[in-house]
Design a protein around this motif. Structure first.
Motif, PDB file in Angstrom:
ATOM      1  N   ALA A  77      -2.435   5.455  -3.019  1.00 47.51           N
ATOM      2  CA  ALA A  77      -2.275   6.710  -2.267  1.00 47.51           C
ATOM      3  C   ALA A  77      -2.266   6.372  -0.778  1.00 47.51           C
ATOM      4  O   ALA A  77      -3.143   5.649  -0.296  1.00 47.51           O
ATOM      5  CB  ALA A  77      -3.415   7.677  -2.592  1.00 47.51           C
ATOM      6  N   LEU A  78      -1.262   6.872  -0.073  1.00 47.08           N
ATOM      7  CA  LEU A  78      -1.143   6.629   1.362  1.00 47.08           C
ATOM      8  C   LEU A  78      -1.257   7.950   2.122  1.00 47.08           C
ATOM      9  O   LEU A  78      -1.260   9.025   1.519  1.00 47.08           O
ATOM     10  CB  LEU A  78       0.195   5.958   1.676  1.00 47.08           C
ATOM     11  CG  LEU A  78       0.451   4.589   1.029  1.00 47.08           C
ATOM     12  CD1 LEU A  78       1.857   4.115   1.335  1.00 47.08           C
ATOM     13  CD2 LEU A  78      -0.581   3.562   1.495  1.00 47.08           C
ATOM     14  N   TRP A  79      -1.320   7.866   3.436  1.00 52.77           N
ATOM     15  CA  TRP A  79      -1.359   9.050   4.278  1.00 52.77           C
ATOM     16  C   TRP A  79       0.072   9.586   4.399  1.00 52.77           C
ATOM     17  O   TRP A  79       0.939   8.940   5.024  1.00 52.77           O
ATOM     18  CB  TRP A  79      -1.919   8.690   5.641  1.00 52.77           C
ATOM     19  CG  TRP A  79      -3.326   8.159   5.559  1.00 52.77           C
ATOM     20  CD1 TRP A  79      -4.476   8.870   5.640  1.00 52.77           C
ATOM     21  CD2 TRP A  79      -3.721   6.792   5.380  1.00 52.77           C
ATOM     22  NE1 TRP A  79      -5.568   8.051   5.521  1.00 52.77           N
ATOM     23  CE2 TRP A  79      -5.137   6.765   5.359  1.00 52.77           C
ATOM     24  CE3 TRP A  79      -3.018   5.585   5.223  1.00 52.77           C
ATOM     25  CZ2 TRP A  79      -5.856   5.595   5.187  1.00 52.77           C
ATOM     26  CZ3 TRP A  79      -3.735   4.405   5.046  1.00 52.77           C
ATOM     27  CH2 TRP A  79      -5.131   4.417   5.045  1.00 52.77           C
ATOM     28  N   PRO A  80       0.388  10.716   3.793  1.00 52.68           N
ATOM     29  CA  PRO A  80       1.795  11.140   3.639  1.00 52.68           C
ATOM     30  C   PRO A  80       2.545  11.334   4.945  1.00 52.68           C
ATOM     31  O   PRO A  80       3.755  11.116   4.999  1.00 52.68           O
ATOM     32  CB  PRO A  80       1.692  12.450   2.849  1.00 52.68           C
ATOM     33  CG  PRO A  80       0.275  12.891   2.968  1.00 52.68           C
ATOM     34  CD  PRO A  80      -0.539  11.663   3.132  1.00 52.68           C
ATOM     35  N   LYS A 140       9.844   4.525   7.375  1.00 46.23           N
ATOM     36  CA  LYS A 140       9.821   5.755   6.579  1.00 46.23           C
ATOM     37  C   LYS A 140       8.424   6.365   6.537  1.00 46.23           C
ATOM     38  O   LYS A 140       7.412   5.659   6.605  1.00 46.23           O
ATOM     39  CB  LYS A 140      10.277   5.477   5.145  1.00 46.23           C
ATOM     40  CG  LYS A 140      11.765   5.389   4.949  1.00 46.23           C
ATOM     41  CD  LYS A 140      12.073   5.299   3.449  1.00 46.23           C
ATOM     42  CE  LYS A 140      13.563   5.319   3.185  1.00 46.23           C
ATOM     43  NZ  LYS A 140      13.844   5.256   1.737  1.00 46.23           N
ATOM     44  N   ARG A 141       8.384   7.690   6.379  1.00 47.78           N
ATOM     45  CA  ARG A 141       7.107   8.362   6.143  1.00 47.78           C
ATOM     46  C   ARG A 141       6.640   8.060   4.725  1.00 47.78           C
ATOM     47  O   ARG A 141       7.445   7.928   3.803  1.00 47.78           O
ATOM     48  CB  ARG A 141       7.260   9.874   6.301  1.00 47.78           C
ATOM     49  CG  ARG A 141       7.730  10.306   7.678  1.00 47.78           C
ATOM     50  CD  ARG A 141       6.626  10.196   8.708  1.00 47.78           C
ATOM     51  NE  ARG A 141       7.107  10.554  10.038  1.00 47.78           N
ATOM     52  CZ  ARG A 141       6.392  10.426  11.138  1.00 47.78           C
ATOM     53  NH1 ARG A 141       5.158   9.949  11.073  1.00 47.78           N
ATOM     54  NH2 ARG A 141       6.900  10.765  12.318  1.00 47.78           N
ATOM     55  N   ALA A 142       5.329   7.958   4.566  1.00 47.63           N
ATOM     56  CA  ALA A 142       4.778   7.618   3.256  1.00 47.63           C
ATOM     57  C   ALA A 142       5.157   8.650   2.201  1.00 47.63           C
ATOM     58  O   ALA A 142       5.304   8.301   1.026  1.00 47.63           O
ATOM     59  CB  ALA A 142       3.262   7.481   3.350  1.00 47.63           C
ATOM     60  N   ARG A 143       5.311   9.910   2.616  1.00 48.25           N
ATOM     61  CA  ARG A 143       5.664  10.946   1.638  1.00 48.25           C
ATOM     62  C   ARG A 143       7.043  10.689   1.015  1.00 48.25           C
ATOM     63  O   ARG A 143       7.334  11.205  -0.074  1.00 48.25           O
ATOM     64  CB  ARG A 143       5.634  12.326   2.286  1.00 48.25           C
ATOM     65  CG  ARG A 143       6.708  12.567   3.342  1.00 48.25           C
ATOM     66  CD  ARG A 143       6.820  14.061   3.667  1.00 48.25           C
ATOM     67  NE  ARG A 143       5.590  14.581   4.231  1.00 48.25           N
ATOM     68  CZ  ARG A 143       5.325  14.659   5.529  1.00 48.25           C
ATOM     69  NH1 ARG A 143       6.223  14.218   6.415  1.00 48.25           N
ATOM     70  NH2 ARG A 143       4.194  15.153   5.962  1.00 48.25           N
ATOM     71  N   ALA A 144       7.874   9.896   1.689  1.00 48.36           N
ATOM     72  CA  ALA A 144       9.221   9.604   1.173  1.00 48.36           C
ATOM     73  C   ALA A 144       9.253   8.342   0.315  1.00 48.36           C
ATOM     74  O   ALA A 144      10.292   8.018  -0.257  1.00 48.36           O
ATOM     75  CB  ALA A 144      10.205   9.461   2.326  1.00 48.36           C
ATOM     76  N   TYR A 145       8.127   7.655   0.210  1.00 47.89           N
ATOM     77  CA  TYR A 145       8.088   6.409  -0.541  1.00 47.89           C
ATOM     78  C   TYR A 145       8.042   6.668  -2.045  1.00 47.89           C
ATOM     79  O   TYR A 145       7.351   7.584  -2.513  1.00 47.89           O
ATOM     80  CB  TYR A 145       6.856   5.589  -0.173  1.00 47.89           C
ATOM     81  CG  TYR A 145       6.998   4.744   1.065  1.00 47.89           C
ATOM     82  CD1 TYR A 145       8.220   4.225   1.469  1.00 47.89           C
ATOM     83  CD2 TYR A 145       5.876   4.439   1.822  1.00 47.89           C
ATOM     84  CE1 TYR A 145       8.323   3.436   2.603  1.00 47.89           C
ATOM     85  CE2 TYR A 145       5.962   3.646   2.952  1.00 47.89           C
ATOM     86  CZ  TYR A 145       7.201   3.151   3.341  1.00 47.89           C
ATOM     87  OH  TYR A 145       7.296   2.367   4.454  1.00 47.89           O
ATOM     88  N   SER A 146       8.725   5.830  -2.792  1.00 45.43           N
ATOM     89  CA  SER A 146       8.563   5.788  -4.241  1.00 45.43           C
ATOM     90  C   SER A 146       7.224   5.121  -4.562  1.00 45.43           C
ATOM     91  O   SER A 146       6.578   4.532  -3.681  1.00 45.43           O
ATOM     92  CB  SER A 146       9.695   4.989  -4.882  1.00 45.43           C
ATOM     93  OG  SER A 146       9.619   3.629  -4.465  1.00 45.43           O
ATOM     94  N   SER A 147       6.815   5.178  -5.824  1.00 41.50           N
ATOM     95  CA  SER A 147       5.561   4.515  -6.203  1.00 41.50           C
ATOM     96  C   SER A 147       5.654   3.015  -5.949  1.00 41.50           C
ATOM     97  O   SER A 147       4.680   2.379  -5.535  1.00 41.50           O
ATOM     98  CB  SER A 147       5.240   4.793  -7.675  1.00 41.50           C
ATOM     99  OG  SER A 147       6.266   4.291  -8.515  1.00 41.50           O
ATOM    100  N   GLY A 148       6.846   2.431  -6.178  1.00 39.26           N
ATOM    101  CA  GLY A 148       7.010   1.007  -5.925  1.00 39.26           C
ATOM    102  C   GLY A 148       6.837   0.653  -4.468  1.00 39.26           C
ATOM    103  O   GLY A 148       6.226  -0.369  -4.128  1.00 39.26           O
ATOM    104  N   ASN A 149       7.359   1.490  -3.568  1.00 44.10           N
ATOM    105  CA  ASN A 149       7.204   1.227  -2.136  1.00 44.10           C
ATOM    106  C   ASN A 149       5.766   1.423  -1.671  1.00 44.10           C
ATOM    107  O   ASN A 149       5.289   0.700  -0.778  1.00 44.10           O
ATOM    108  CB  ASN A 149       8.160   2.104  -1.324  1.00 44.10           C
ATOM    109  CG  ASN A 149       9.564   1.538  -1.299  1.00 44.10           C
ATOM    110  OD1 ASN A 149       9.754   0.333  -1.186  1.00 44.10           O
ATOM    111  ND2 ASN A 149      10.558   2.398  -1.420  1.00 44.10           N
TER     112      ASN A 149
END
Length: 300
Positions: A88-91, A127-136
């Motif tokens: 979990a990242l800061w979105p 990219k913003r973390a909210r745009a990341y896939s689970s793999g990223n």
């Protein structure tokens, strides 16, 4: 190499009400070793990791990171880096901002090495973390952990969501860490991954370690499959069934036999040397087959 284990657990147990999730677990991981921690869902792997990280108090026993009790969370965590199964990242933060923030949470970060890892894992840090896939998201956590060069890496299903090319890069990073003397405690369901990178494996079943062994030792506990193709019929090979360690001898045709072998192969090889062998296939069992032996099913 330091005489102090990177990770040590003695009699580690955890009971939830009437359920004994981890039962008297004892193991030692020295510096420079990649230790695979395997077991099906519900075996107690995550509970063990939470106790090792000091996030869950054991019902009995204790654990240490480089001699520091894990109950002393700040001191123990100064020597380790952790990658969870679900990152979990800061979105609202970019990947770069997440990396910078994570760099301040644990052991010091090698910024040059981190930049190299960003390239190797092909991570778009803008990219913003909210745009990341689970793999990223997983890539961010792996880059952050490896860049710390922490003496102990605790990795819980670390490659979930990674594509095969990135899994290969992950394996390279594990090998490099071990060469530098870092210890790696790797919990995984991916048996091919464990076979590729681990020096020893611990198999957990219903909260108990049922085996701790090196990869070659673990395979020797199971049968080796042998298939023999003959240039001409050799009825005398029926006598192989009487040799020590030979089980399940089968004559597939006049020119092919197969058998399962436990223990040293010397007697079988001597017998085969007396006939005209055209082809000999010897196959070691995979970890998947070893799991089948232990559980009757492979990890989900």
């Amino acid at each position: 190499m330091s005489a102090v284990p990177a990770l040590r657990a003695e009699g580690l147990s955890k009971r939830f009400s009437t359920t004994l999730a981890v039962d008297d677990l004892t193991l030692t991981v020295p510096p420079g070793e990649v230790f695979g921690f395997l077991g099906p869902n519900g075996a107690g792997k995550s509970t063990t990791i939470r106790m090792v990280l000091g996030l869950l108090r054991p019902s009995a026993g204790a654990a240490w990171v480089f001699g520091e009790p894990v109950a002393e969370v700040e001191r123990a965590h100064s020597r380790l880096a952790y990658v969870p199964a679900d990152v979990a990242l800061w979105p609202a933060f970019t990947g770069q901002e997440c990396l910078d923030l994570m760099a301040g949470l644990g052991p010091g970060t090698d910024l040059t090495y981190r930049a190299e890892l960003v390239r190797r894992f092909e991570l778009d840090t803008g990219k913003r973390a909210r745009a990341y896939s689970s793999g990223n998201r997983q890539k961010v956590a792996l880059v952050a952990a490896f860049a710390t060069r922490a003496p102990l890496l605790v990795l819980d299903e670390p490659t979930s969501g990674l594509d095969p090319l990135m899994e290969r890069e992950f394996r390279r990073c594990i090998a490099e860490a071990a060469e530098r003397g870092q210890a790696v405690f790797l919990s995984s369901h991916q048996l091919a991954e464990v076979e590729a990178v681990c020096h020893r494996v611990g198999i957990l079943r219903a909260g108990r370690l049922v085996e701790v062994a090196g990869m070659s030792e673990l395979r020797r506990l199971r049968r080796t499959e042998v298939v023999v193709d003959l240039a001409r019929p050799a009825p005398e090979l029926d006598r192989l069934a009487d040799l020590p360690g030979v089980v399940d001898l089968r004559r597939r045709s006049d020119l092919q036999i197969s058998l399962s072998l436990t223990g040293p192969p010397g007697a079988v090889l001597r017998a085969l040397g007396e006939v005209d062998v055209e082809r000999l296939d010897v196959r070691e069992p995979s970890l998947e087959e070893i799991f089948l032996d232990y559980y009757g099913e492979v990890p989900a």
